[in-house]
Write a protein that holds these residues in place. Structure first.
Motif, PDB file in Angstrom:
ATOM      1  N   GLU A 298       0.812  -1.217   0.000  1.00 22.92           N
ATOM      2  CA  GLU A 298       0.000   0.000   0.000  1.00 22.92           C
ATOM      3  C   GLU A 298       0.845   1.266   0.000  1.00 22.92           C
ATOM      4  O   GLU A 298       0.509   2.252  -0.653  1.00 22.92           O
ATOM      5  N   TYR A 299       1.975   1.250   0.739  1.00 25.84           N
ATOM      6  CA  TYR A 299       2.739   2.489   0.936  1.00 25.84           C
ATOM      7  C   TYR A 299       4.194   2.389   0.469  1.00 25.84           C
ATOM      8  O   TYR A 299       4.896   3.404   0.489  1.00 25.84           O
ATOM      9  N   GLY A 300       4.673   1.193   0.110  1.00 27.61           N
ATOM     10  CA  GLY A 300       6.079   1.054  -0.243  1.00 27.61           C
ATOM     11  C   GLY A 300       7.008   1.202   0.946  1.00 27.61           C
ATOM     12  O   GLY A 300       8.197   1.483   0.782  1.00 27.61           O
ATOM     13  N   LEU A 301       6.478   0.996   2.153  1.00 34.11           N
ATOM     14  CA  LEU A 301       7.263   1.140   3.371  1.00 34.11           C
ATOM     15  C   LEU A 301       7.686  -0.225   3.897  1.00 34.11           C
ATOM     16  O   LEU A 301       6.861  -1.147   3.984  1.00 34.11           O
ATOM     17  N   ASP A 302       8.947  -0.343   4.243  1.00 33.84           N
ATOM     18  CA  ASP A 302       9.445  -1.532   4.925  1.00 33.84           C
ATOM     19  C   ASP A 302       9.151  -1.354   6.407  1.00 33.84           C
ATOM     20  O   ASP A 302       9.764  -0.526   7.082  1.00 33.84           O
TER      21      ASP A 302
ATOM     22  N   THR B 298       2.413   7.741  -0.991  1.00 34.32           N
ATOM     23  CA  THR B 298       2.186   6.807  -2.095  1.00 34.32           C
ATOM     24  C   THR B 298       3.303   5.761  -2.106  1.00 34.32           C
ATOM     25  O   THR B 298       4.333   5.942  -1.437  1.00 34.32           O
ATOM     26  N   PRO B 299       3.133   4.665  -2.853  1.00 34.01           N
ATOM     27  CA  PRO B 299       4.206   3.664  -2.917  1.00 34.01           C
ATOM     28  C   PRO B 299       5.541   4.239  -3.365  1.00 34.01           C
ATOM     29  O   PRO B 299       6.596   3.822  -2.861  1.00 34.01           O
ATOM     30  N   ASP B 300       5.528   5.181  -4.310  1.00 37.71           N
ATOM     31  CA  ASP B 300       6.790   5.781  -4.755  1.00 37.71           C
ATOM     32  C   ASP B 300       7.458   6.559  -3.629  1.00 37.71           C
ATOM     33  O   ASP B 300       8.671   6.461  -3.423  1.00 37.71           O
ATOM     34  N   ILE B 301       6.664   7.335  -2.911  1.00 38.49           N
ATOM     35  CA  ILE B 301       7.219   8.094  -1.783  1.00 38.49           C
ATOM     36  C   ILE B 301       7.694   7.133  -0.694  1.00 38.49           C
ATOM     37  O   ILE B 301       8.751   7.328  -0.085  1.00 38.49           O
ATOM     38  N   GLY B 302       6.896   6.088  -0.450  1.00 37.19           N
ATOM     39  CA  GLY B 302       7.280   5.116   0.568  1.00 37.19           C
ATOM     40  C   GLY B 302       8.584   4.425   0.257  1.00 37.19           C
ATOM     41  O   GLY B 302       9.413   4.182   1.155  1.00 37.19           O
ATOM     42  N   ARG B 303       8.824   4.134  -1.016  1.00 41.00           N
ATOM     43  CA  ARG B 303      10.085   3.490  -1.383  1.00 41.00           C
ATOM     44  C   ARG B 303      11.270   4.444  -1.195  1.00 41.00           C
ATOM     45  O   ARG B 303      12.377   4.007  -0.854  1.00 41.00           O
TER      46      ARG B 303
END
Length: 295
Positions: A175-179, A280-285
């Motif tokens: 959902e967020y690209g966060l580990d 967003t997933p891009d920001i989360g990554r």
């Protein structure tokens, strides 16, 4: 400072009584009953009493004081055994947690793999039924609930609890690209105290359910010689299973909720721009890459 130490000592005493003393006393009494009433039929109280009386006589204690001294020594011994049993239960809770979370040792890998594959086949059949009934409605909702009761995502662990806790990490990544493992310590620093307290409470509830499971294992030992202890072990095991599933689900939901609500606060603390105050997933990554520091 005196007031703080008094309050801290009171809370520590309450936790000791709740987690160690009372369950330990019950376990000590059960072991004594198993030795006395079980297959071995050991006169435990009489043997201990005679041993204490002999030791007090060797120490030249007056006969008028031997009874009181024997009772005091017996009570002290019972309390020490109860505390020891409580500490043993807490030590056993560590491997119990690893087993519940699916972190099985290498020698159990074949069994873990078979159980995971079995759960995966069940989940796959349930997921296929969900896809066949694509129209929204009560039937579709029941099929989704049946699938989610097995696992929220395709099983990757031999236990339900392991998959439920792992699902939180996977869903946050998608959902967020966060580990979650990397961002959680930093996220913990920006959430309010009320949120931290809620997470601690959920974690304590999960730990308490694992402690119940460890007591169930310990009750199996006297259960080998006295059937009521085996019955107590079975009741504790069923209770622990229900509580562990409920508390693990609540903990995983709460962790996801913390990320859902406070992920933008983490981005702001790290000076990462979030258009529309949304990660967003891009920001989360980008955040994940920074927090991993190239590792």
């Amino acid at each position: 400072m005196t007031g703080f130490l008094a309050a801290f000592g009171g809370r520590l005493a309450e936790r000791w009584v709740a987690l160690l003393a009372v369950p330990g006393l019950l376990y000590t009494a059960t072991v004594a009953a198993a030795l006395t009433c079980g297959w071995w039929r050991v006169d435990l109280v009489g043997a201990v009493g005679r041993h204490l009386d002999a030791r007090l006589a060797d120490a030249a204690v007056a006969p008028s004081l031997r009874t009181a001294a024997s009772v005091a020594a017996l009570l002290a011994g019972v309390l020490l055994l109860a505390a020891g049993a409580g500490l043993l239960a807490r030590a056993v809770a560590v491997p119990v947690e690893l087993a519940c979370c699916g972190a099985w040792p290498r020698w159990a890998a074949p069994l873990a793999r078979r159980l995971t594959e079995r759960r995966g086949r069940r989940w796959g059949r349930a997921d296929a039924r969900v896809r066949e009934e694509s129209a929204p409605g009560p039937v579709h909702g029941e099929l989704v609930a049946a699938r989610n009761a097995i696992a929220l995502m395709a099983p990757a662990h031999p236990t339900w609890t392991g998959d439920r806790l792992a699902a939180a990490e996977t869903r946050v990544w998608h959902e967020y690209g966060l580990d979650l493992a990397s961002c959680w310590p930093r996220l913990w620093l920006v959430v309010p105290d009320t949120v931290q307290e809620a997470v601690r409470t959920a974690r304590d509830s999960f730990s308490s359910s694992l402690l119940t499971a460890s007591w169930a294992l310990l009750y199996l030992l006297p259960g080998l010689f006295w059937w009521p202890a085996a019955l107590a072990a079975a009741v504790l095991a069923l209770t622990a299973r229900h509580r562990t599933r409920a508390s693990a689900g609540a903990l995983a939901d709460l962790v996801e909720a913390v990320v859902d609500v406070h992920a933008p606060d983490l981005a702001a603390a790290l000076k990462v721009d979030t258009p529309h105050h949304r990660v967003t997933p891009d920001i989360g990554r980008v955040i994940t890459e920074r927090l991993r520091k190239g590792v």
